[in-house]
Scaffold this motif. Structure first.
Motif, PDB file in Angstrom:
ATOM      1  N   ILE A   1       0.895  -1.230  -0.310  1.00 30.90           N
ATOM      2  CA  ILE A   1       0.218   0.082   0.096  1.00 30.90           C
ATOM      3  C   ILE A   1       0.887   1.141   0.010  1.00 30.90           C
ATOM      4  O   ILE A   1       1.716   1.287   0.882  1.00 30.90           O
ATOM      5  CB  ILE A   1      -0.811   0.143   1.030  1.00 30.90           C
ATOM      6  N   GLY A   2       0.618   2.435  -0.899  1.00 29.52           N
ATOM      7  CA  GLY A   2       1.492   3.497  -1.163  1.00 29.52           C
ATOM      8  C   GLY A   2       2.590   3.110  -2.129  1.00 29.52           C
ATOM      9  O   GLY A   2       2.663   1.798  -2.569  1.00 29.52           O
ATOM     10  N   GLY A   3       3.502   4.036  -2.208  1.00 28.62           N
ATOM     11  CA  GLY A   3       4.687   3.605  -3.050  1.00 28.62           C
ATOM     12  C   GLY A   3       4.187   3.926  -4.316  1.00 28.62           C
ATOM     13  O   GLY A   3       3.033   4.594  -4.873  1.00 28.62           O
ATOM     14  N   GLU A   4       5.110   3.248  -5.198  1.00 31.18           N
ATOM     15  CA  GLU A   4       4.701   3.413  -6.799  1.00 31.18           C
ATOM     16  C   GLU A   4       3.535   2.873  -7.197  1.00 31.18           C
ATOM     17  O   GLU A   4       3.113   1.780  -6.741  1.00 31.18           O
ATOM     18  CB  GLU A   4       5.977   3.120  -7.585  1.00 31.18           C
ATOM     19  N   GLY A   5       2.809   3.006  -8.186  1.00 27.21           N
ATOM     20  CA  GLY A   5       1.480   2.411  -8.646  1.00 27.21           C
ATOM     21  C   GLY A   5       0.499   2.712  -7.731  1.00 27.21           C
ATOM     22  O   GLY A   5       0.556   3.536  -6.832  1.00 27.21           O
ATOM     23  N   ASP A   6      -0.575   1.815  -7.833  1.00 25.02           N
ATOM     24  CA  ASP A   6      -1.778   2.053  -6.992  1.00 25.02           C
ATOM     25  C   ASP A   6      -1.812   1.028  -5.897  1.00 25.02           C
ATOM     26  O   ASP A   6      -2.847   1.123  -4.916  1.00 25.02           O
ATOM     27  CB  ASP A   6      -2.955   2.182  -7.837  1.00 25.02           C
ATOM     28  N   GLY A   7      -0.623   0.152  -5.760  1.00 30.97           N
ATOM     29  CA  GLY A   7      -0.665  -0.747  -4.881  1.00 30.97           C
ATOM     30  C   GLY A   7      -1.208  -2.125  -5.017  1.00 30.97           C
ATOM     31  O   GLY A   7      -0.969  -2.969  -4.229  1.00 30.97           O
ATOM     32  N   VAL A   8      -2.192  -2.238  -5.928  1.00 27.88           N
ATOM     33  CA  VAL A   8      -2.862  -3.403  -6.266  1.00 27.88           C
ATOM     34  C   VAL A   8      -2.691  -3.542  -7.811  1.00 27.88           C
ATOM     35  O   VAL A   8      -3.064  -2.986  -8.396  1.00 27.88           O
ATOM     36  CB  VAL A   8      -4.139  -3.298  -6.029  1.00 27.88           C
ATOM     37  N   GLN A   9      -2.282  -4.793  -7.736  1.00 24.31           N
ATOM     38  CA  GLN A   9      -1.975  -5.416  -9.273  1.00 24.31           C
ATOM     39  C   GLN A   9      -3.297  -5.548 -10.111  1.00 24.31           C
ATOM     40  O   GLN A   9      -4.324  -5.725  -9.446  1.00 24.31           O
ATOM     41  CB  GLN A   9      -1.199  -6.781  -9.255  1.00 24.31           C
ATOM     42  N   GLY A  10      -3.222  -5.266 -11.366  1.00 17.52           N
ATOM     43  CA  GLY A  10      -4.582  -5.484 -12.028  1.00 17.52           C
ATOM     44  C   GLY A  10      -4.886  -6.745 -12.091  1.00 17.52           C
ATOM     45  O   GLY A  10      -6.326  -7.047 -12.075  1.00 17.52           O
ATOM     46  N   VAL A  11      -4.247  -7.828 -12.068  1.00 15.33           N
ATOM     47  CA  VAL A  11      -4.686  -9.262 -12.075  1.00 15.33           C
ATOM     48  C   VAL A  11      -5.615  -9.379 -10.969  1.00 15.33           C
ATOM     49  O   VAL A  11      -6.535 -10.221 -10.893  1.00 15.33           O
ATOM     50  CB  VAL A  11      -3.401 -10.039 -12.108  1.00 15.33           C
ATOM     51  N   GLU A  12      -5.390  -8.586  -9.751  1.00 18.19           N
ATOM     52  CA  GLU A  12      -5.951  -9.098  -8.432  1.00 18.19           C
ATOM     53  C   GLU A  12      -7.440  -8.235  -8.448  1.00 18.19           C
ATOM     54  O   GLU A  12      -8.363  -9.008  -8.121  1.00 18.19           O
ATOM     55  CB  GLU A  12      -5.051  -8.590  -7.115  1.00 18.19           C
ATOM     56  N   ARG A  13      -7.430  -7.367  -9.192  1.00 20.37           N
ATOM     57  CA  ARG A  13      -8.756  -6.626  -9.381  1.00 20.37           C
ATOM     58  C   ARG A  13      -9.730  -7.455 -10.237  1.00 20.37           C
ATOM     59  O   ARG A  13     -10.981  -7.617  -9.821  1.00 20.37           O
ATOM     60  CB  ARG A  13      -8.648  -5.283  -9.941  1.00 20.37           C
ATOM     61  N   ALA A  14      -9.212  -8.350 -11.055  1.00 19.92           N
ATOM     62  CA  ALA A  14      -9.807  -9.067 -12.017  1.00 19.92           C
ATOM     63  C   ALA A  14     -10.250 -10.566 -11.219  1.00 19.92           C
ATOM     64  O   ALA A  14     -11.247 -10.836 -11.480  1.00 19.92           O
ATOM     65  CB  ALA A  14      -9.044  -9.528 -13.074  1.00 19.92           C
ATOM     66  N   ASP A  15      -9.279 -10.972 -10.426  1.00 17.01           N
ATOM     67  CA  ASP A  15      -9.557 -11.996  -9.529  1.00 17.01           C
ATOM     68  C   ASP A  15     -10.754 -11.577  -8.503  1.00 17.01           C
ATOM     69  O   ASP A  15     -11.728 -12.348  -8.359  1.00 17.01           O
ATOM     70  CB  ASP A  15      -8.284 -12.375  -8.644  1.00 17.01           C
ATOM     71  N   PHE A  16     -10.760 -10.458  -8.050  1.00 14.81           N
ATOM     72  CA  PHE A  16     -11.854  -9.960  -7.123  1.00 14.81           C
ATOM     73  C   PHE A  16     -13.214 -10.042  -7.807  1.00 14.81           C
ATOM     74  O   PHE A  16     -14.217 -10.542  -7.355  1.00 14.81           O
ATOM     75  CB  PHE A  16     -11.580  -8.849  -6.441  1.00 14.81           C
ATOM     76  N   ALA A  17     -13.217  -9.340  -9.082  1.00 12.96           N
ATOM     77  CA  ALA A  17     -14.222  -9.265 -10.145  1.00 12.96           C
ATOM     78  C   ALA A  17     -14.880 -10.610 -10.239  1.00 12.96           C
ATOM     79  O   ALA A  17     -15.967 -10.823 -10.272  1.00 12.96           O
ATOM     80  CB  ALA A  17     -14.224  -8.247 -11.137  1.00 12.96           C
ATOM     81  N   GLU A  18     -13.874 -11.706 -10.492  1.00 13.77           N
ATOM     82  CA  GLU A  18     -14.350 -12.951 -11.005  1.00 13.77           C
ATOM     83  C   GLU A  18     -14.930 -13.601  -9.608  1.00 13.77           C
ATOM     84  O   GLU A  18     -15.960 -14.234  -9.874  1.00 13.77           O
ATOM     85  CB  GLU A  18     -13.156 -13.744 -11.421  1.00 13.77           C
ATOM     86  N   MET A  19     -14.406 -13.228  -8.588  1.00 14.38           N
ATOM     87  CA  MET A  19     -14.871 -14.076  -7.353  1.00 14.38           C
ATOM     88  C   MET A  19     -16.200 -13.542  -7.012  1.00 14.38           C
ATOM     89  O   MET A  19     -17.159 -14.540  -6.688  1.00 14.38           O
ATOM     90  CB  MET A  19     -13.812 -13.636  -6.291  1.00 14.38           C
ATOM     91  N   LEU A  20     -16.347 -12.176  -7.318  1.00 11.02           N
ATOM     92  CA  LEU A  20     -17.812 -11.591  -6.841  1.00 11.02           C
ATOM     93  C   LEU A  20     -18.868 -12.189  -7.873  1.00 11.02           C
ATOM     94  O   LEU A  20     -19.926 -12.652  -7.716  1.00 11.02           O
ATOM     95  CB  LEU A  20     -17.831 -10.204  -7.145  1.00 11.02           C
ATOM     96  N   LYS A  21     -18.477 -12.346  -9.317  1.00  8.62           N
ATOM     97  CA  LYS A  21     -19.096 -12.728 -10.226  1.00  8.62           C
ATOM     98  C   LYS A  21     -19.741 -14.116 -10.119  1.00  8.62           C
ATOM     99  O   LYS A  21     -20.598 -14.757 -10.200  1.00  8.62           O
ATOM    100  CB  LYS A  21     -18.648 -12.614 -11.692  1.00  8.62           C
TER     101      LYS A  21
END
Length: 120
Positions: free
Chosen positions: A35-55
């Motif tokens: 959390i913090g530092g360069e980038g937004d802290g969360v990889q794009g793959v993990e966002r897709a994993d969360f969306a897939e899990m919710l779906k």
């Protein structure tokens, strides 16, 4: 013993498995960089994993509701091999899963509102 009737031990085992999956933090939250530092802290793959899990969770609730409705209709028609306890268990599973999904949605909406109301 009636054939096709779910075994109570099997149902309890399934409920315990679901409970352990919910309590296992590693199964719910994929790895997060930092959390913090360069980038937004969360990889794009993990966002897709969360969306897939919710779906998948929504699809699972939908499937349980369809199965419960089909069981109830089969029982009402008097189909062989469908008894009342089986129908009631199916209806309760769909009801509990829908209620859990509703609670998750409410928590997500609440978290979103809190984040949106944070001062920048």
């Amino acid at each position: 013993m009636i054939s096709g009737r779910p075994d109570i031990n099997q149902v309890l085992s399934q409920m315990r498995d679901m409970q352990s999956q919910v309590r296992a933090p590693s199964s719910l939250v994929p790895s997060v960089e930092k959390i913090g530092g360069e980038g937004d802290g969360v990889q794009g793959v993990e966002r897709a994993d969360f969306a897939e899990m919710l779906k998948n969770a929504v699809n699972n609730v939908n499937t349980l509701q369809k199965d419960a409705t089909q069981l109830a209709q089969s029982y009402e028609r008097g189909d062989e091999g469908v008894d009342l306890p089986q129908v009631m268990i199916g209806l309760q599973k769909s009801s509990v899963s829908f209620e859990a999904m509703t609670q998750v949605r409410n928590k997500l909406v609440d978290a979103y509102e809190k984040i949106m109301n944070m001062p920048i």
